[in-house]
Design an enzyme around this catalytic site. Sequence first.
Site, mmCIF file in Angstrom:
data_model
loop_
_atom_site.group_PDB
_atom_site.id
_atom_site.type_symbol
_atom_site.label_atom_id
_atom_site.label_comp_id
_atom_site.label_asym_id
_atom_site.label_seq_id
_atom_site.Cartn_x
_atom_site.Cartn_y
_atom_site.Cartn_z
ATOM 1 N N PRO A 288 47.083 18.787 77.521
ATOM 2 C CA PRO A 288 46.377 18.696 76.229
ATOM 3 C C PRO A 288 45.440 20.019 76.063
ATOM 4 O O PRO A 288 44.759 20.174 76.940
ATOM 5 C CB PRO A 288 45.897 17.357 76.404
ATOM 6 C CG PRO A 288 45.813 17.000 77.902
ATOM 7 C CD PRO A 288 47.154 17.653 78.388
ATOM 8 N N GLU A 289 45.262 20.502 75.008
ATOM 9 C CA GLU A 289 44.445 21.487 74.645
ATOM 10 C C GLU A 289 43.339 20.759 73.611
ATOM 11 O O GLU A 289 43.390 19.593 73.028
ATOM 12 C CB GLU A 289 44.860 22.858 74.024
ATOM 13 C CG GLU A 289 45.628 23.298 75.290
ATOM 14 C CD GLU A 289 45.588 24.745 75.282
ATOM 15 O OE1 GLU A 289 44.629 25.498 74.707
ATOM 16 O OE2 GLU A 289 46.488 25.479 75.823
ATOM 17 N N ARG B 103 31.263 44.365 78.064
ATOM 18 C CA ARG B 103 32.170 43.834 79.070
ATOM 19 C C ARG B 103 33.552 44.562 79.252
ATOM 20 O O ARG B 103 34.037 44.751 78.161
ATOM 21 C CB ARG B 103 32.535 42.196 78.707
ATOM 22 C CG ARG B 103 31.434 41.401 78.652
ATOM 23 C CD ARG B 103 30.732 40.916 79.769
ATOM 24 N NE ARG B 103 31.619 40.282 80.604
ATOM 25 C CZ ARG B 103 31.664 38.825 80.759
ATOM 26 N NH1 ARG B 103 30.709 38.161 80.084
ATOM 27 N NH2 ARG B 103 32.573 38.099 81.796
#
Length: 271
Positions: A5-6, A153
């Site tokens: 499940p997301e 980053r």
Amino acid sequence: MRRMPELPEVETTVRGLEKVLKGRRIERVEARRADLRRSFPHDLGQRLTGSRVTGLSRRAKYGLIHTDRDDTMIFHLGMSGSWRIDHAELGKHDHLLLETDEGRRLALNDPRRFGSVDLVPTSELDDWPAFRALGPEPFDLDPRQLRTSLAGRTAAIKLLLLDQSIVAGLGNIYVCEALYRAGIHPRRAGGSVSLERLRRLVPAIHQVLDEAIAAGGSTLRDFVSPEGELGYFSKTFAVYDREGKPCGCGGTVKRFVQGGRSTFYCPRCQR
Ligand SMILES: [Zn+2]
């Protein structure tokens, strides 16, 4: 095998539970084992029984059930969790049971038991350790703020989008799909993605999630069927799990492993 499940599954689950729980009194709570990933709160039954549910919400991949006693029950579906509603018979993986004053019966089913249930004072939710470090919800993300989070980053954009402190609750599938729609190569350094491209990426994130939630929502009308369970639905993707299949551009979808997870992308469409 069914997918983990997301966020869209959790959102769909919360919306389904809301129909049954909102405004209702919880008459009975039964923990049918001591734990999932960790122990159920020892006072779960005492604090929930007799309380009234004032509303439900979602934070990242957690579902939140708020009560009129300043308590919030927080559930995570882990790898395999789901809520089953009004099943005639309980299964061996129905580990927690809630019954409402209307006689509705909700069972938290979790065969692999990577899920969790916690109970936190509603007024202290922001300080709950798992929530304190979370970045903005994907739907609250804006391109300038994302640009600031990514500045300098050098890690791959794919991995940075999975970092919960940059954006909360965005999982592997939706990161792959959003990067594809925005035409951004998953290995590109996060700090090198221009503001212009982030202005394509943020709406792409919103679209892939919205479409999945809509697909889940269309299954909700069936959620009380005997075999029905909340939150799972089939959905097809442009690149996710499509290694070797054609992309609309005439190219081929590729897969590689990044941070221990599969990344799917089209080398022609994504730069
Ligand atoms: Zn392509």
